[in-house]
Write a protein that holds these residues in place. Structure first.
Motif, PDB file in Angstrom:
ATOM      1  N   SER A  30     -57.267 -30.324 -85.554  1.00 24.64           N
ATOM      2  CA  SER A  30     -56.648 -29.276 -84.954  1.00 24.64           C
ATOM      3  C   SER A  30     -56.960 -29.238 -83.596  1.00 24.64           C
ATOM      4  O   SER A  30     -55.664 -28.834 -82.578  1.00 24.64           O
ATOM      5  CB  SER A  30     -57.656 -27.825 -85.275  1.00 24.64           C
ATOM      6  N   SER A  37     -54.872 -22.640 -92.290  1.00 21.39           N
ATOM      7  CA  SER A  37     -55.487 -21.198 -92.500  1.00 21.39           C
ATOM      8  C   SER A  37     -56.704 -21.108 -91.783  1.00 21.39           C
ATOM      9  O   SER A  37     -56.958 -20.157 -91.118  1.00 21.39           O
ATOM     10  CB  SER A  37     -54.718 -20.573 -93.044  1.00 21.39           C
ATOM     11  N   LYS A  79     -55.340 -23.317 -96.469  1.00 22.20           N
ATOM     12  CA  LYS A  79     -53.589 -23.244 -96.471  1.00 22.20           C
ATOM     13  C   LYS A  79     -52.516 -22.527 -96.958  1.00 22.20           C
ATOM     14  O   LYS A  79     -52.039 -22.881 -98.172  1.00 22.20           O
ATOM     15  CB  LYS A  79     -52.898 -25.257 -95.978  1.00 22.20           C
ATOM     16  N   TYR A  80     -52.138 -21.925 -95.833  1.00 25.59           N
ATOM     17  CA  TYR A  80     -51.112 -20.911 -96.942  1.00 25.59           C
ATOM     18  C   TYR A  80     -49.989 -20.805 -95.686  1.00 25.59           C
ATOM     19  O   TYR A  80     -49.609 -21.392 -94.626  1.00 25.59           O
ATOM     20  CB  TYR A  80     -51.527 -19.384 -96.401  1.00 25.59           C
ATOM     21  N   TYR A  81     -48.514 -20.715 -96.552  1.00 24.29           N
ATOM     22  CA  TYR A  81     -47.152 -20.912 -96.613  1.00 24.29           C
ATOM     23  C   TYR A  81     -47.340 -19.349 -96.644  1.00 24.29           C
ATOM     24  O   TYR A  81     -46.776 -19.574 -97.440  1.00 24.29           O
ATOM     25  CB  TYR A  81     -46.415 -21.528 -97.399  1.00 24.29           C
ATOM     26  N   GLY A  82     -46.980 -18.507 -95.825  1.00 22.80           N
ATOM     27  CA  GLY A  82     -46.629 -17.052 -96.060  1.00 22.80           C
ATOM     28  C   GLY A  82     -48.307 -16.002 -96.834  1.00 22.80           C
ATOM     29  O   GLY A  82     -48.869 -16.869 -96.785  1.00 22.80           O
ATOM     30  N   TYR A  97     -51.292 -33.509 -88.821  1.00 27.89           N
ATOM     31  CA  TYR A  97     -49.903 -32.821 -88.628  1.00 27.89           C
ATOM     32  C   TYR A  97     -49.714 -31.165 -89.193  1.00 27.89           C
ATOM     33  O   TYR A  97     -48.803 -30.601 -88.093  1.00 27.89           O
ATOM     34  CB  TYR A  97     -49.162 -33.360 -89.699  1.00 27.89           C
ATOM     35  N   LEU A  98     -50.266 -30.238 -89.579  1.00 27.50           N
ATOM     36  CA  LEU A  98     -50.562 -29.286 -89.964  1.00 27.50           C
ATOM     37  C   LEU A  98     -52.025 -28.557 -89.700  1.00 27.50           C
ATOM     38  O   LEU A  98     -52.785 -29.294 -89.564  1.00 27.50           O
ATOM     39  CB  LEU A  98     -50.160 -28.701 -91.585  1.00 27.50           C
ATOM     40  N   ALA A  99     -51.703 -27.617 -88.964  1.00 23.96           N
ATOM     41  CA  ALA A  99     -52.659 -27.212 -89.219  1.00 23.96           C
ATOM     42  C   ALA A  99     -53.245 -26.250 -89.865  1.00 23.96           C
ATOM     43  O   ALA A  99     -52.465 -25.393 -91.137  1.00 23.96           O
ATOM     44  CB  ALA A  99     -52.946 -26.466 -87.877  1.00 23.96           C
ATOM     45  N   LYS A 102     -51.803 -33.213 -94.834  1.00 17.91           N
ATOM     46  CA  LYS A 102     -51.230 -33.128 -93.787  1.00 17.91           C
ATOM     47  C   LYS A 102     -52.326 -32.811 -92.784  1.00 17.91           C
ATOM     48  O   LYS A 102     -51.969 -32.311 -91.257  1.00 17.91           O
ATOM     49  CB  LYS A 102     -49.685 -32.336 -93.751  1.00 17.91           C
TER      50      LYS A 102
END
Lengths: 247, 365
Positions: A75, A63, A18-21, A59-61, A54
C-alpha cells in the motif's frame, strides 16, 4: 518501508479485508508463501481470489490489513515491491497491436532493463516460454496458449523473486497446460515463491506444495495438498469446505 | 514524494505514440486536419477579399477544430487500457500512475505536434500568394499548439474517467469545449493573433495541464484506493472543487477576485476533498501537489499582470517604441486615437475596421 519477513516468507498477507461499498469481498485473510514454494490459491469462482491477488500486487488497497512482497508494504511502498514481483492477470491481458518482441521490449524499458541486460532477459524468456514461432507476429493473431506464454514471459522478464499468477492455465488445451506448468515449476526451483490462483483441483495436485482454500471471502484451509485431501480425497474435501458453492 | 521515473515515462510515451502512428486512422486524422485547415484558410470570402497574407481566417475556427480533434487522439490513452484489461498489469509495474499518465499525455502531444507540423503547408501557400509576416504566423502556431496540449490533457482526463474510448471521446469534446468557451470569454487567443507570445498565457496553459493530469491521476487512483461508495463521493467532491477553481480563475482573470470570501471556502473544500479521496499515507503527496499547483497559479497570474510578452511580428506591430513610451508616460490626459479606414476596402474588411474602432474606444486611455 521495508522490514525483514519472518521465516523467509516472500509473500505475506496480514488479515486482509476488502469491502466494495457494503459488500465484503474478503475478510481477514492471512497467509505466507515461502521461498521455493508453489502455493495454490484455491476456491470457487467469486470466492475473493482475484481481489486478494490484486491487493497483494498493490493494484488495490485493502480496507484493512497489510500485504507484503519481500517485506515491502504494497500500500505504501508499492514501487519497491513491484521491482521484485512478476504478475500475470486474469486472462493474460495484452496489447493486440504489438508483437511479443515489441511488447516484451516495452515491459523491459518500463522495468529499466536496457542494453545487454534486456537482450539477455529477452533471450531467456524467448527460450523458456518457447515463443520463437510467434516472436514477430501480431499478438492479435496468435493462439490463446501463446498469449498466455507471452504473459508469463512478461511476468518473468526481470527474473523476479515472486510470481503471482491469476488462473495461469485457464482456457488452455492439455498440451499448452503442460508447457505452462513446467515453466512455473522450473521457476520455483530457483528458490523463488509462486502464488497461483485456480479453481481447478488437478492444478493443485500437479503443481502445488501448499494450498490455501478460500470460500465466500474467508480462508478455510492452509496446509499441504496431502493434508487437504486427507482420506476423503481433494474433491470431497473441496466440496465440504466450500459448502457446495458452485466451482 | 516519489519523483518522476524518466525511464518509465519514456517507455509509455513511445508506446502511446507508437500505437497512434501504427493506427491507419492516425494518418486519416492528419490528412483531414491538413485539408480542413487549408480549406478554411482559403474560403474566398474570408481570405481573398481581405487581401492579407496571414492566417486570419483560421483564428475563429482552428481552436474549435482542436476541440474535436484532440479528444480523438487522446480518447484511448487510458480507456483502452481498461477496455483491454491491461490497466491492472500496467500498474503492477514499477511506475506510478502519474508516470503513466504523463507518458500518455506526452505521446498524444508528440502526435499533435506532428499533425500541426504537417499543417505548416498552409504557410507555403501564404508565401506563394504574398509576403506573410512569419513572426505573426509563429505566434499563431504557438497559441494553437498550447491549446492542443491543453485539450490533449483534457482528453487524457476524460479517458481516465470512463472505460470506453468512444465515451471518452464525447466527454473529451465536452471538457475541451468548456475550456474553449472559457478561453473565448477571456479573449485568450487574442495576443497570439496579434503576434504576441505572452508568458502569462503559457504559464496558464501549464497550470491547467498540471491540474487536468492531476485530476486524471486522482480518478485512476480513486478506483484503486477506495471502496465503491467513496468514488461516488470523490466524483462529487472533485466536481465541487473544480467548479470552485473555475470560479476563482474567472474572477482572478477579470481582476474581481474576492480573496477573503473565497479563500476559506476553498480551504474547506480542499480539506474535504483530500480526506475523501486520499489515503492517509498519501496526504503529504496530495498537499505537495496542491501546494505546487497554487504556486504555479500565482506565477501565472503575476506574469499575466506584469504583461511579459514577446512581440514576434516583423515590424513590432504590437509594441510601442521606447520613445513612444516615454512620451506616453509624460501625458497627463486621456489619449485620443484617430484611425482612418479606406473606403476602397471590401465590405468585410471595413466591418473589421469598425470593430477595431470600438475596441480602441472600449480600451480607454
Amino acid at each position: 518501508m521495508s522490514e525483514a519477513s519472518p521465516d523467509d516468507a516472500l509473500i505475506v498477507a496480514e488479515d486482509l479485508t476488502k469491502y466494495y461499498g457494503t459488500f465484503m469481498a474478503i475478510e481477514e485473510i492471512g497467509f505466507k508463501v515461502k521461498r521455493g514454494s508453489i502455493t495454490a490459491f484455491l476456491g470457487p469462482n467469486g470466492a475473493g481470489k482475484s481481489t486478494t491477488l490484486k491487493i497483494l500486487t498493490g493494484y488495490l488497497a485493502p480496507s484493512a490489513g497489510r500485504a507484503l512482497i519481500a517485506g515491502h508494504d504494497m500500500s505504501s511502498d508499492r514501487l519497491a515491491g513491484s521491482e521484485l514481483l512478476g504478475y500475470l492477470g486474469e486472462n493474460g491481458p495484452l496489447y493486440p497491436d504489438m508483437t511479443p518482441a515489441t511488447y516484451l521490449r516495452y515491459i523491459g524499458a518500463v522495468r529499466k532493463l536496457g542494453g545487454s541486460k534486456l537482450k539477455e532477459a529477452l533471450e531467456r524468456v524467448l527460450h523458456a516460454c518457447q515463443l520463437e514461432e510467434v516472436w514477430n507476429k501480431s499478438i492479435r493473431k496468435i493462439s490463446k496458449g501463446f498469449k498466455q506464454r507471452v504473459g508469463l514471459a512478461q511476468a518473468m522478464l526481470h527474473d523476479p523473486d515472486v510470481l503471482v499468477l491469476d488462473e495461469p492455465t485457464a482456457g488452455l488445451d492439455p498440451n499448452q497446460i503442460l508447457v505452462v506448468r513446467a515453466l512455473i515449476k522450473d521457476f520455483a526451483k530457483k528458490h523463488k515463491a509462486v502464488l497461483l490462483s485456480t479453481h481447478i483441483l488437478q492444478e493443485v495436485e500437479a503443481m502445488a506444495d501448499h494450498v490455501l482454500l478460500v470460500s465466500e471471502g474467508r480462508l478455510k484451509f492452509d496446509g499441504t495438498p496431502q493434508e487437504l485431501a486427507g482420506s476423503a480425497g481433494l474433491e470431497a474435501r473441496f466440496r465440504e469446505l466450500t459448502k457446495g458453492v458452485a466451482a | 514524494m516519489k519523483g518522476v521515473n524518466p525511464a518509465a515515462v519514456l517507455a509509455i510515451w513511445r508506446r502511446q505514440l507508437g500505437s497512434l502512428l501504427l493506427n491507419p486512422l492516425g494518418y486519416i486524422f492528419i490528412g483531414v486536419f491538413v485539408v480542413v485547415t487549408v480549406g478554411i484558410l482559403l474560403i474566398p470570402e474570408s481570405f481573398f477579399y481581405r487581401n492579407i497574407a496571414d492566417l486570419g481566417p483560421l483564428y475563429a475556427y482552428m481552436p474549435w477544430l482542436l476541440v474535436v480533434l484532440l479528444p480523438a487522439l487522446g480518447m484511448g490513452a487510458w480507456a483502452s487500457e481498461r477496455e483491454l484489461g491491461t490497466e491492472e498489469q500496467l500498474l503492477t509495474l514499477p511506475l506510478t500512475v502519474s508516470d503513466a499518465l504523463l507518458g500518455k499525455w506526452l505521446g498524444v502531444t508528440a502526435y499533435w505536434t506532428l499533425a500541426l507540423a504537417c499543417s505548416l503547408s498552409v504557410v507555403g501557400v501564404l508565401a506563394w500568394l504574398g509576403e506573410p509576416d512569419y513572426g505573426l504566423i509563429f505566434s499563431n502556431y504557438v497559441g494553437w499548439w498550447c491549446a492542443g496540449l491543453l485539450f490533449g490533457a483534457a482528453s487524457v482526463l476524460a479517458s481516465s474517467l470512463v472505460g470506453l474510448p468512444a465515451i471518452a471521446f464525447v466527454l473529451g469534446v465536452l471538457l475541451s469545449a468548456s475550456l474553449m468557451a472559457l478561453a473565448h470569454a477571456l479573449d485568450w487567443f487574442d495576443p497570439f493573433n496579434r503576434g504576441l507570445i505572452p508568458l502569462g498565457r503559457l504559464v496558464q496553459t501549464a497550470v491547467a495541464i498540471y491540474f487536468l493530469l492531476g485530476a486524471a491521476m486522482v480518478s485512476v487512483n480513486a478506483r484503486r484506493w477506495s471502496t465503491a461508495t467513496v468514488p461516488f463521493l470523490g466524483v462529487v467532491m472533485t466536481l465541487l472543487l473544480f467548479g470552485y477553481c473555475a470560479v476563482c480563475v474567472i474572477l482572478v482573470l477579470r481582476e474581481t477576485y474576492r480573496g477573503p470570501l473565497l479563500a476559506p471556502i476553498g480551504f474547506v473544500l480542499l480539506a474535504a476533498w483530500g480526506l475523501a479521496m486520499v489515503p492517509r499515507h498519501l496526504l503529504l503527496h496530495a498537499a505537495a501537489f496542491v501546494g505546487l499547483g497554487v504556486t504555479l497559479v500565482n506565477f501565472g497570474v503575476q506574469s499575466d499582470r506584469a504583461a511579459v510578452d514577446w512581440d514576434t511580428t516583423g515590424e513590432r506591430l504590437s509594441s510601442l517604441s521606447g520613445a513612444s513610451l516615454d512620451v506616453l508616460k509624460q501625458l497627463k490626459r486621456p489619449v485620443k486615437i484617430t484611425a482612418f479606414i479606406s473606403k476602397d476596402l471590401p465590405a468585410q474588411a471595413r466591418a473589421e475596421g469598425q470593430g477595431g474602432r470600438e475596441h480602441a474606444e472600449g480600451a480607454g486611455p
